[in-house]
Design an enzyme around this catalytic site. Structure first.
Site, mmCIF file in Angstrom:
data_model
loop_
_atom_site.group_PDB
_atom_site.id
_atom_site.type_symbol
_atom_site.label_atom_id
_atom_site.label_comp_id
_atom_site.label_asym_id
_atom_site.label_seq_id
_atom_site.Cartn_x
_atom_site.Cartn_y
_atom_site.Cartn_z
ATOM 1 N N PRO A 172 10.318 -2.907 -9.721
ATOM 2 C CA PRO A 172 11.463 -2.509 -8.907
ATOM 3 C C PRO A 172 11.242 -1.180 -8.200
ATOM 4 C CG PRO A 172 12.067 -2.605 -11.246
ATOM 5 C CD PRO A 172 10.596 -2.870 -11.145
ATOM 6 N N GLU A 173 11.518 -1.130 -6.906
ATOM 7 C CA GLU A 173 11.518 0.129 -6.172
ATOM 8 C C GLU A 173 12.914 0.299 -5.585
ATOM 9 O OE1 GLU A 173 8.360 1.237 -3.673
ATOM 10 O OE2 GLU A 173 6.804 0.506 -5.003
ATOM 11 N N LYS B 33 16.276 4.634 -7.593
ATOM 12 C CA LYS B 33 16.163 3.607 -8.619
ATOM 13 C C LYS B 33 17.271 3.718 -9.662
ATOM 14 C CE LYS B 33 11.239 3.885 -8.127
ATOM 15 N NZ LYS B 33 9.951 3.938 -8.802
ATOM 16 N N ASN C 49 5.981 3.692 -5.004
ATOM 17 C CA ASN C 49 4.573 3.900 -4.703
ATOM 18 C C ASN C 49 4.059 3.039 -3.545
ATOM 19 O OD1 ASN C 49 2.409 5.579 -5.479
ATOM 20 N ND2 ASN C 49 1.335 3.776 -6.232
ATOM 21 N N ARG D 142 1.029 7.878 -10.678
ATOM 22 C CA ARG D 142 0.808 6.763 -9.748
ATOM 23 C C ARG D 142 -0.302 7.107 -8.753
ATOM 24 N NH1 ARG D 142 7.167 6.172 -8.814
ATOM 25 N NH2 ARG D 142 6.975 8.332 -9.451
#
Ligand code: ZN
Length: 284
Positions: A2-3, A55, A174, A259
């Site tokens: 999920p972003e 988020k 990301n 990340r």
């Protein structure tokens, strides 16, 4: 994974199902929370709003003088579902940490790393929520404030790390970070302090455009391709040819951000990036 675009969409689905409805059932099975849940008396309240910021997902229950807010953060694993009563669930019931029930819908949240209940007054003292930067996907995004926060970030911070910091700008994950940096031909390791205002504004506008194009769901993509597998420019395309110049796409680590960044060494003019812990230490 999920972003911000996913959470924005989830908030829309939950809002349509729950907003304005009376809560007939509320279960929390998150550790350290069950006893807490009782004091909030959510059953019988009305769902006042469902909002996302990056988020973070916030569901507010109207409950007299001081509303109660359920905060869930999806991180890598969490997800909300919406079902009709009696409908089969797509995830095991034992994974549900929160279940909100109304006459028409059942909304379970599976394995969110963060589940918190607080009153609207208590939010002011929350460690993260009052600090969140402007949400890049929202209609009323404040670009000037986003640039101000980027500029205020630590002097030696690189742009990839800054774009992911939810206190700077909320919602960029990301994938869209890597893609926006590629499309604007900026090295992920460029220091924020070395980039001019026009470049920062272009990067933020690009990330916002990509996220808004993806907010209605489907395969996440940033470029037109008949084959959905070719829908991204660089993200997770290690070793594959750049769609612009044919150079092999590469990746590298960042100093204080777990990340990675994928990039085109040629298009983004990156001559070296750390790919081992030892090389990372050399970044200093
Ligand atoms: Zn290239």
């Amino acid at each position: 994974m999920p972003e911000g675009d996913t959470i924005h969409r989830v908030a829309n689905v939950l809002r349509r199902a729950l907003a304005g409805k009376v809560v007939t059932g509320f279960e929390v099975v998150a550790p350290r929370m069950s006893s807490d849940a009782a004091r909030f008396e959510i059953v019988g309240s009305v769902v006042r709003s469902v909002e996302s910021n990056g988020k973070h997902l916030l569901i507010t229950f109207a409950r007299g003088a001081d509303d109660v807010v359920l905060h869930t953060h999806m991180k890598m694993t969490g997800m909300w579902h919406v079902y009709r009563p009696g409908e089969r669930w797509w995830s095991p019931r034992s994974d549900a940490r929160v279940v909100i029930t109304t006459d028409e819908f059942v909304a379970p949240c599976f394995t969110p790393p963060v589940v918190e209940l607080m009153t609207t007054r208590e939010i002011a003292f929350h460690a993260v929520l009052p600090e969140l930067g402007p949400d890049v996907i929202h209609d009323e995004f404040d670009t000037d404030e986003a640039l101000r926060r980027l500029r205020a970030s630590p002097h030696d911070r690189d742009i990839a790390t800054a774009l992911l910091d939810q206190r700077t700008i909320s919602g960029i994950g990301n994938v869209f970070k890597c893609e926006a940096l590629f499309l604007e031909r900026v090295s992920p390791w460029a220091k924020v302090a070395d980039l001019d205002d026009a470049t920062l504004a272009r990067l933020v506008a690009q990330a916002r455009k990509l996220m808004r194009l993806n907010r209605d769901g489907g395969e996440r993509r940033t470029r037109f391709a008949l084959n959905a597998a070719e829908g991204l420019w660089v993200d997770e395309r290690t070793g594959l040819p750049c769609h612009i110049c044919g150079t092999a796409v590469a990746w590298g680590y960042h100093r204080s951000e777990f990340r990675k960044s994928w990039y085109c060494p040629n298009c983004q003019n990156v001559t070296w990036a750390p790919t081992t812990a030892e090389a990372l230490a050399r970044l200093g």
